[in-house]
Design a protein around this motif. Structure first.
Motif, PDB file in Angstrom:
ATOM      1  N   ASP A  15       0.850  -1.006   0.099  1.00 17.50           N
ATOM      2  CA  ASP A  15       0.127   0.039   0.113  1.00 17.50           C
ATOM      3  C   ASP A  15       0.839   1.184   0.129  1.00 17.50           C
ATOM      4  O   ASP A  15       1.669   1.602   0.922  1.00 17.50           O
ATOM      5  CB  ASP A  15      -0.959   0.089   1.285  1.00 17.50           C
ATOM      6  N   VAL A  39      -5.204   5.213  -5.302  1.00 15.39           N
ATOM      7  CA  VAL A  39      -4.128   5.781  -4.619  1.00 15.39           C
ATOM      8  C   VAL A  39      -4.359   7.050  -4.019  1.00 15.39           C
ATOM      9  O   VAL A  39      -4.110   7.182  -2.907  1.00 15.39           O
ATOM     10  CB  VAL A  39      -2.950   5.824  -5.624  1.00 15.39           C
ATOM     11  N   SER A 122      -1.488   5.959 -13.651  1.00 16.63           N
ATOM     12  CA  SER A 122      -2.121   5.924 -14.894  1.00 16.63           C
ATOM     13  C   SER A 122      -2.911   4.584 -14.895  1.00 16.63           C
ATOM     14  O   SER A 122      -3.503   4.350 -15.766  1.00 16.63           O
ATOM     15  CB  SER A 122      -1.596   6.483 -16.027  1.00 16.63           C
ATOM     16  N   THR A 123      -2.342   3.485 -14.282  1.00 16.21           N
ATOM     17  CA  THR A 123      -2.748   2.328 -14.762  1.00 16.21           C
ATOM     18  C   THR A 123      -3.874   1.694 -13.855  1.00 16.21           C
ATOM     19  O   THR A 123      -4.508   0.422 -14.327  1.00 16.21           O
ATOM     20  CB  THR A 123      -1.604   1.143 -14.250  1.00 16.21           C
ATOM     21  N   GLY A 124      -4.684   2.604 -13.022  1.00 18.13           N
ATOM     22  CA  GLY A 124      -5.979   2.199 -12.616  1.00 18.13           C
ATOM     23  C   GLY A 124      -7.133   2.832 -13.407  1.00 18.13           C
ATOM     24  O   GLY A 124      -7.320   2.501 -14.471  1.00 18.13           O
ATOM     25  N   ALA A 125      -7.712   3.638 -12.830  1.00 18.06           N
ATOM     26  CA  ALA A 125      -8.883   4.555 -13.260  1.00 18.06           C
ATOM     27  C   ALA A 125      -8.592   5.160 -14.796  1.00 18.06           C
ATOM     28  O   ALA A 125      -9.406   5.173 -15.286  1.00 18.06           O
ATOM     29  CB  ALA A 125      -9.644   5.615 -12.313  1.00 18.06           C
TER      30      ALA A 125
HETATM   31  P1  ADP Z   1      -4.817   6.350 -11.893  1.00 20.15           P
HETATM   32  O1  ADP Z   1      -6.080   7.369 -11.664  1.00 20.15           O
HETATM   33  O2  ADP Z   1      -3.513   7.213 -12.202  1.00 20.15           O
HETATM   34  O3  ADP Z   1      -4.981   5.434 -12.981  1.00 20.15           O
HETATM   35  P2  ADP Z   1      -5.490   4.598  -9.547  1.00 20.15           P
HETATM   36  O4  ADP Z   1      -5.220   5.212  -8.117  1.00 20.15           O
HETATM   37  O5  ADP Z   1      -6.779   4.522 -10.181  1.00 20.15           O
HETATM   38  O6  ADP Z   1      -4.670   5.974 -10.462  1.00 20.15           O
HETATM   39  O7  ADP Z   1      -4.479   3.458  -9.867  1.00 20.15           O
HETATM   40  C1  ADP Z   1      -3.169   3.499 -10.130  1.00 20.15           C
HETATM   41  C2  ADP Z   1      -2.484   2.102  -9.857  1.00 20.15           C
HETATM   42  O8  ADP Z   1      -2.252   1.908  -8.264  1.00 20.15           O
HETATM   43  C3  ADP Z   1      -3.500   0.741 -10.104  1.00 20.15           C
HETATM   44  O9  ADP Z   1      -2.440  -0.198 -10.729  1.00 20.15           O
HETATM   45  C4  ADP Z   1      -4.153   0.566  -8.794  1.00 20.15           C
HETATM   46  O10 ADP Z   1      -4.178  -0.803  -8.817  1.00 20.15           O
HETATM   47  C5  ADP Z   1      -2.769   0.960  -7.644  1.00 20.15           C
HETATM   48  N1  ADP Z   1      -3.344   0.995  -6.383  1.00 20.15           N
HETATM   49  C6  ADP Z   1      -4.767   1.379  -5.867  1.00 20.15           C
HETATM   50  N2  ADP Z   1      -4.546   1.734  -4.589  1.00 20.15           N
HETATM   51  C7  ADP Z   1      -3.456   1.477  -4.097  1.00 20.15           C
HETATM   52  C8  ADP Z   1      -2.467   1.516  -2.911  1.00 20.15           C
HETATM   53  N3  ADP Z   1      -3.280   2.048  -1.705  1.00 20.15           N
HETATM   54  N4  ADP Z   1      -1.155   1.499  -2.956  1.00 20.15           N
HETATM   55  C9  ADP Z   1      -0.673   1.194  -4.069  1.00 20.15           C
HETATM   56  N5  ADP Z   1      -1.149   1.092  -5.243  1.00 20.15           N
HETATM   57  C10 ADP Z   1      -2.531   1.197  -5.519  1.00 20.15           C
END
Ligand code: ADP
Length: 175
Positions: A15, A39, A122-125
């Motif tokens: 995390d 994140v 950038s790899t999430g939302a």
């Molecule tokens: P973005 O909007 O830049 O894509 P996100 O927060 O949606 O950012 O996701 C970015 C990456 O971080 C994704 O691969 C997601 O699975 C991962 N992620 C989500 N929460 C956490 C956390 N608490 N710690 C580390 N990585 C996380």
């Protein structure tokens, strides 16, 4: 783990909001520098409401930009907020993602930061494919390493085991 010119690059599963042994953590921020999902949600929850308050005058930021704040209730000294590109929308995506890593490292140097932890920006939302994003991240960091004086440890904190394995594999192939 890889070492380029005395800078350690490490990948772990965990995390980003729970990395007490690094000086700065990087937020995969939104343009408004507010809390949200993923994140940004984890970081703002752990930091407390003063983080959004401090950031508000710096918002909005553009894709590729980075700004720095205090870490408030987080166990770190700083949070560096990067706005990654939305895949398929903010172009060129690879350059904008590389800008995030370059700008974050430059701000870290300006603040004499020795250790920094990144999430996979950038790899999430925002939908950036994980392998491509990891390649951009590591290539950019490797290209910047010669400029680094204060930063000696760079950690990637991946949420899932499969994301960790992708990063470890790509880090190995960086020439
Ligand atoms: P973005 O909007 O830049 O894509 P996100 O927060 O949606 O950012 O996701 C970015 C990456 O971080 C994704 O691969 C997601 O699975 C991962 N992620 C989500 N929460 C956490 C956390 N608490 N710690 C580390 N990585 C996380």
């Amino acid at each position: 783990m890889r070492t380029f010119k005395n800078v350690k690059i490490n990948c772990i599963q965990g995390d980003i909001a729970n990395q007490p042994d690094v000086s700065a953590i990087v937020n995969a921020a939104n343009a408004e520098l507010k809390t949200g999902g993923g994140v940004a949600g984890a970081i703002h929850r752990a930091a407390g409401p003063q983080l959004a308050e401090e950031c508000q005058p710096m918002a909005p930021i553009k894709p590729g930009e980075a700004v720095i704040s205090a870490a408030h209730n987080l166990p770190n000294n700083y949070v560096i907020h990067c706005l990654g590109p939305v895949y398929g929308q903010d172009k060129p995506e690879e350059k904008l993602l590389a800008d995030c890593y370059r700008n974050a490292l430059q701000i870290a140097e300006e603040h004499d930061i020795d250790s920094i932890a990144f999430p996979a920006i950038s790899t999430g939302a925002f939908g950036f494919p994980m392998k491509e994003a990891a390649t951009v991240a590591f290539e950019t960091i490797k290209d910047e390493i010669g400029q680094l004086k204060s930063v000696i440890e760079i950690r990637f904190v991946l949420f899932s085991d499969s994301d960790l394995r992708i990063h470890q594999k790509i880090l190995k192939t960086i020439a």
